[in-house]
Design a protein around this motif. Structure first.
Motif, PDB file in Angstrom:
ATOM      1  N   GLY A  10       4.911   3.337  -0.119  1.00 43.63           N
ATOM      2  CA  GLY A  10       4.201   3.060  -1.370  1.00 43.63           C
ATOM      3  C   GLY A  10       5.169   2.603  -2.439  1.00 43.63           C
ATOM      4  N   LEU A  11       5.185   1.292  -2.689  1.00 40.50           N
ATOM      5  CA  LEU A  11       6.152   0.727  -3.646  1.00 40.50           C
ATOM      6  C   LEU A  11       5.454   0.158  -4.873  1.00 40.50           C
ATOM      7  CD1 LEU A  11       8.558  -1.003  -1.095  1.00 40.50           C
ATOM      8  CD2 LEU A  11       9.052   1.027  -2.474  1.00 40.50           C
ATOM      9  N   HIS A  13       4.364   0.786  -8.989  1.00 40.13           N
ATOM     10  CA  HIS A  13       5.267   1.089 -10.109  1.00 40.13           C
ATOM     11  C   HIS A  13       5.922   2.456  -9.926  1.00 40.13           C
ATOM     12  CE1 HIS A  13       6.874   1.745 -14.041  1.00 40.13           C
ATOM     13  NE2 HIS A  13       6.090   2.789 -14.214  1.00 40.13           N
ATOM     14  N   CYS A  34       8.684   1.256   2.666  1.00 42.87           N
ATOM     15  CA  CYS A  34       7.531   0.646   3.336  1.00 42.87           C
ATOM     16  C   CYS A  34       6.412   0.371   2.334  1.00 42.87           C
ATOM     17  CB  CYS A  34       7.032   1.621   4.405  1.00 42.87           C
ATOM     18  SG  CYS A  34       5.460   1.180   5.140  1.00 42.87           S
ATOM     19  N   ASP A  35       5.795  -0.801   2.475  1.00 42.13           N
ATOM     20  CA  ASP A  35       4.574  -1.106   1.726  1.00 42.13           C
ATOM     21  C   ASP A  35       3.846  -2.208   2.491  1.00 42.13           C
ATOM     22  OD1 ASP A  35       3.719  -0.524  -1.515  1.00 42.13           O
ATOM     23  OD2 ASP A  35       2.648  -2.106  -0.439  1.00 42.13           O
ATOM     24  N   ILE A  36       2.513  -2.213   2.369  1.00 41.21           N
ATOM     25  CA  ILE A  36       1.768  -3.288   3.036  1.00 41.21           C
ATOM     26  C   ILE A  36       1.899  -4.598   2.254  1.00 41.21           C
ATOM     27  CG2 ILE A  36       0.103  -1.949   4.392  1.00 41.21           C
ATOM     28  CD1 ILE A  36      -1.743  -1.919   2.002  1.00 41.21           C
ATOM     29  N   GLN A  37       2.421  -4.527   1.019  1.00 36.02           N
ATOM     30  CA  GLN A  37       2.660  -5.763   0.239  1.00 36.02           C
ATOM     31  C   GLN A  37       4.170  -6.014   0.218  1.00 36.02           C
ATOM     32  OE1 GLN A  37       0.378  -5.945  -3.583  1.00 36.02           O
ATOM     33  NE2 GLN A  37       0.022  -3.785  -3.162  1.00 36.02           N
ATOM     34  N   THR A  84       1.785   6.516  -2.168  1.00 32.37           N
ATOM     35  CA  THR A  84       0.620   5.639  -1.972  1.00 32.37           C
ATOM     36  C   THR A  84      -0.467   6.019  -2.991  1.00 32.37           C
ATOM     37  OG1 THR A  84       0.070   7.219  -0.244  1.00 32.37           O
ATOM     38  CG2 THR A  84       1.050   5.124   0.466  1.00 32.37           C
ATOM     39  N   ALA A  86      -3.659   7.510  -5.051  1.00 29.61           N
ATOM     40  CA  ALA A  86      -3.981   8.943  -5.166  1.00 29.61           C
ATOM     41  C   ALA A  86      -4.910   9.454  -4.059  1.00 29.61           C
ATOM     42  CB  ALA A  86      -4.610   9.210  -6.524  1.00 29.61           C
ATOM     43  N   PHE A  92      -0.253  10.261   5.528  1.00 33.83           N
ATOM     44  CA  PHE A  92       1.187   9.942   5.610  1.00 33.83           C
ATOM     45  C   PHE A  92       2.007  11.231   5.735  1.00 33.83           C
ATOM     46  CE2 PHE A  92      -0.683   6.361   3.265  1.00 33.83           C
ATOM     47  CZ  PHE A  92      -0.274   5.302   4.081  1.00 33.83           C
ATOM     48  N   ARG A 178      -7.684   2.719  -9.377  1.00 35.86           N
ATOM     49  CA  ARG A 178      -8.005   3.557 -10.551  1.00 35.86           C
ATOM     50  C   ARG A 178      -9.337   3.156 -11.180  1.00 35.86           C
ATOM     51  NH1 ARG A 178      -2.163   3.723 -11.324  1.00 35.86           N
ATOM     52  NH2 ARG A 178      -1.524   5.876 -11.673  1.00 35.86           N
ATOM     53  N   TYR A 191      -8.617  14.428 -10.601  1.00 35.59           N
ATOM     54  CA  TYR A 191      -7.170  14.274 -10.834  1.00 35.59           C
ATOM     55  C   TYR A 191      -6.717  15.438 -11.723  1.00 35.59           C
ATOM     56  CZ  TYR A 191      -2.981  11.302 -10.932  1.00 35.59           C
ATOM     57  OH  TYR A 191      -1.716  10.784 -10.741  1.00 35.59           O
ATOM     58  N   HIS A 321       8.920  10.761 -17.142  1.00 36.96           N
ATOM     59  CA  HIS A 321       8.121  11.883 -17.648  1.00 36.96           C
ATOM     60  C   HIS A 321       8.996  12.912 -18.364  1.00 36.96           C
ATOM     61  CE1 HIS A 321       5.109  10.262 -14.752  1.00 36.96           C
ATOM     62  NE2 HIS A 321       4.321  10.562 -15.761  1.00 36.96           N
TER      63      HIS A 321
HETATM   64  N1  LIG Z   1       3.101  12.422 -10.976  1.00 37.19           N
HETATM   65  C1  LIG Z   1       2.734  11.566 -11.932  1.00 37.19           C
HETATM   66  O1  LIG Z   1       2.857  11.817 -13.105  1.00 37.19           O
HETATM   67  C2  LIG Z   1       2.176  10.255 -11.518  1.00 37.19           C
HETATM   68  C3  LIG Z   1       2.133   9.167 -12.401  1.00 37.19           C
HETATM   69  C4  LIG Z   1       1.639   7.956 -11.933  1.00 37.19           C
HETATM   70  C5  LIG Z   1       1.194   7.858 -10.623  1.00 37.19           C
HETATM   71  N2  LIG Z   1       1.221   8.949  -9.809  1.00 37.19           N
HETATM   72  C6  LIG Z   1       0.799   8.870  -8.424  1.00 37.19           C
HETATM   73  O2  LIG Z   1       1.670   7.983  -7.740  1.00 37.19           O
HETATM   74  C7  LIG Z   1       0.968   7.316  -6.706  1.00 37.19           C
HETATM   75  C8  LIG Z   1       1.198   5.829  -6.803  1.00 37.19           C
HETATM   76  O3  LIG Z   1       0.685   5.350  -8.019  1.00 37.19           O
HETATM   77  P1  LIG Z   1       0.943   3.846  -8.502  1.00 37.19           P
HETATM   78  O4  LIG Z   1       0.471   3.752  -9.883  1.00 37.19           O
HETATM   79  O5  LIG Z   1       2.327   3.434  -8.179  1.00 37.19           O
HETATM   80  O6  LIG Z   1      -0.085   3.067  -7.544  1.00 37.19           O
HETATM   81  P2  LIG Z   1       0.066   1.635  -6.846  1.00 37.19           P
HETATM   82  O7  LIG Z   1      -1.278   1.264  -6.331  1.00 37.19           O
HETATM   83  O8  LIG Z   1       0.764   0.690  -7.749  1.00 37.19           O
HETATM   84  O9  LIG Z   1       1.045   1.932  -5.623  1.00 37.19           O
HETATM   85  C9  LIG Z   1       0.624   2.349  -4.372  1.00 37.19           C
HETATM   86  C10 LIG Z   1       1.303   1.478  -3.329  1.00 37.19           C
HETATM   87  O10 LIG Z   1       0.968   1.983  -2.021  1.00 37.19           O
HETATM   88  C11 LIG Z   1       0.865   0.873  -1.153  1.00 37.19           C
HETATM   89  N3  LIG Z   1       0.123   1.223   0.045  1.00 37.19           N
HETATM   90  C12 LIG Z   1      -1.215   1.479   0.179  1.00 37.19           C
HETATM   91  N4  LIG Z   1      -1.522   1.727   1.462  1.00 37.19           N
HETATM   92  C13 LIG Z   1      -0.356   1.633   2.170  1.00 37.19           C
HETATM   93  C14 LIG Z   1      -0.046   1.759   3.549  1.00 37.19           C
HETATM   94  N5  LIG Z   1      -0.982   2.028   4.464  1.00 37.19           N
HETATM   95  N6  LIG Z   1       1.238   1.584   3.942  1.00 37.19           N
HETATM   96  C15 LIG Z   1       2.184   1.281   3.032  1.00 37.19           C
HETATM   97  N7  LIG Z   1       1.960   1.147   1.695  1.00 37.19           N
HETATM   98  C16 LIG Z   1       0.680   1.311   1.277  1.00 37.19           C
HETATM   99  C17 LIG Z   1       0.150  -0.188  -2.006  1.00 37.19           C
HETATM  100  O11 LIG Z   1       0.346  -1.487  -1.466  1.00 37.19           O
HETATM  101  C18 LIG Z   1       0.810   0.012  -3.350  1.00 37.19           C
HETATM  102  O12 LIG Z   1       1.926  -0.838  -3.539  1.00 37.19           O
HETATM  103  C19 LIG Z   1      -0.477   7.742  -6.848  1.00 37.19           C
HETATM  104  O13 LIG Z   1      -0.745   8.755  -5.933  1.00 37.19           O
HETATM  105  C20 LIG Z   1      -0.586   8.302  -8.245  1.00 37.19           C
HETATM  106  O14 LIG Z   1      -1.551   9.315  -8.338  1.00 37.19           O
HETATM  107  C21 LIG Z   1       1.718  10.131 -10.237  1.00 37.19           C
END
Ligand SMILES: NC(=O)c1ccc[n+]([C@@H]2O[C@H](COP(=O)([O-])OP(=O)(O)OC[C@H]3O[C@@H](n4cnc5c(N)ncnc54)[C@H](O)[C@@H]3O)[C@@H](O)[C@H]2O)c1
Length: 398
Positions: A10-11, A13, A34-37, A84, A86, A92, A178, A191, A321
């Motif tokens: 999951g790559l 932000h 790893c990421d699917i993109q 990845t 939420a 995984f 989201r 959440y 954070h």
């Molecule tokens: N702890 C915190 O304060 C906080 C803050 C923001 C986000 N988060 C959590 O972080 C996580 C990611 O959030 P985000 O904003 O980066 O989302 P995002 O959608 O930008 O990133 C998720 C990534 O996962 C990849 N992905 C999806 N399925 C996949 C697979 N099968 N194999 C490989 N990659 C895959 C997507 O292509 C995407 O790039 C979420 O679970 C979110 O809840 C937590």
């Protein structure tokens, strides 16, 4: 010093940031991502209008994979970070645990009760460790709350409150998961770990009942199925009440998180900022300490890097954070090096702060019906709930 081979799935932000940060920790060596993109690895990325050079150019020693199974097989990691969306963490985590690979998982821990059971069982059967990356557990003012509680200055926490108000509409384009759709209109109480984690850390019991109602949709007429705001009321077996309000569609411009604890001997409050002129404040009062019977401000904010912590980890602080993210990763590294039995935020804690939100969502779906809450460690009762649940919490129902 021990060196652990680290990889990430999951790559987005968050994942890009977390991986860069984790690779700074001396005990960790980034080996795979790893990421699917694949463009998220090989191309420049953008977040909130800011441009970053490609990760491939910043981390030439790390191998990129498009397939998670292939990464686990070929990269031979010791640790996987799961970042990845939420609603898809558990699968995984389970695959890694089955291979004896440690996990640092973002929150929420699971998206369905069935995932809660599967993840708990996989964890029980594995020698590997799982750390719940519950960011709010790393905040300085949360540690102050825990200290006040440990020292008996608040007495028994009896009524607790948490608010998480965050207009996330600006993230809908970049992270479509989201945005509520007619298929995935999970209510914001889902959440819930940011809110419940700190509160549960000063309770010695789990939440056992919930009722939750939704405002429905007021702000986005084109999304009539959206839930702007939910208010959940939880209770523990001894009658402690926890009120949790969550909203991800609103016009609130202040800070995101507020918490309040009413104890039998004192009170604690962290109030988020109300714009630039009124910064966040943490206060408490206690009948147990001369001089602080009145509301007293604590000189503490988000940063967990107190002088004592800085000395321990030899770090100057900073990071995501308010420093909570690197702090929790450092604690995770320390626990692995010391071969601790439990991680600083364990899977059990992760499930105890995640599952009440799924029951709250079910209560919303049943128009506020009061529901008992169970956990995978209450095997038969939990299985009954899995069989009886009906709320379409997310788009990944199994
Ligand atoms: N702890 C915190 O304060 C906080 C803050 C923001 C986000 N988060 C959590 O972080 C996580 C990611 O959030 P985000 O904003 O980066 O989302 P995002 O959608 O930008 O990133 C998720 C990534 O996962 C990849 N992905 C999806 N399925 C996949 C697979 N099968 N194999 C490989 N990659 C895959 C997507 O292509 C995407 O790039 C979420 O679970 C979110 O809840 C937590």
């Amino acid at each position: 010093m021990a060196e652990f081979r680290l990889c990430i799935v999951g790559l987005g932000h968050r994942g890009r940031y977390m991986f860069r940060e984790a690779c700074q920790i001396p005990a960790f060596k980034g080996v795979a991502a790893c990421d699917i993109q694949k463009e998220l690895w090989f191309e420049e990325t953008f977040h909130n209008g800011n441009k970053s050079p490609s990760l491939a150019s910043q981390m030439p020693d790390v191998t990129f994979y498009e397939d998670y199974d292939e990464m686990l097989e070929k990269a031979k990691p010791d640790i996987v970070m799961v970042e990845t969306p939420a609603h898809c963490h558990a699968a995984f985590c389970i695959k890694a645990l089955e291979k004896g690979i440690h996990v640092y998982s973002d929150i929420p821990s699971v998206a369905t009760l069935k995932e809660g059971k599967d993840l708990w069982e996989a964890f029980q059967a594995s020698d590997a460790k799982l750390m719940t990356g519950a960011t709010t557990m790393g905040w300085g003012f949360v540690h102050s709350l825990q200290d006040l509680h440990r020292q008996g200055l608040l007495g028994k926490p009896a009524i607790l409150e948490a608010e998480y108000l965050h207009d996330c509409r600006y993230l809908w384009e970049e992270t479509p998961w989201r945005k509520p759709t007619s298929q995935t209109h999970f209510p914001p109480c889902y959440y819930c770990t940011h809110s419940l984690g700190p509160l549960l850390s000063v309770l010695d019991e789990e939440l056992s009942e919930v009722t939750c109602i939704t405002s429905g949709s007021h702000h986005t007429p084109d999304l009539p199925y959206a839930n702007d705001y939910t208010c959940a009321l939880f209770r523990t077996p001894s009658g402690v009440l926890v009120r949790m309000t969550n909203s991800f569609i609103n016009n609130w411009k202040g800070g995101l998180h507020s918490y309040r604890v009413f104890g039998t001997e004192g009170c604690f409050e962290h109030l988020s900022n109300r714009g630039e002129k009124q910064s966040e404040r943490t206060t408490f009062s206690s009948n147990k300490l001369t001089g602080v019977e009145k509301i007293t401000e604590l000189p503490v904010g988000f940063s967990p890097f107190s002088e004592a912590v800085k000395k321990k980890f030899k770090t100057i602080g900073g990071g995501g954070h308010g420093g909570a993210d690197p702090y929790l990763m450092l604690r995770f590294a320390e626990a692995l090096i010391n071969k601790d039995k439990e991680m600083p935020v364990s899977l059990r804690q992760g499930l105890a702060m995640t599952l009440p939100g799924l029951y709250a969502s079910e209560s919303v779906f049943r128009n506020g019906e009061k529901l008992p809450i169970h956990y995978p460690w209450e095997k038969e009762l939990f299985q009954k709930d899995i069989d009886n649940r009906s709320a379409p919490v997310s788009g990944v129902e199994k």
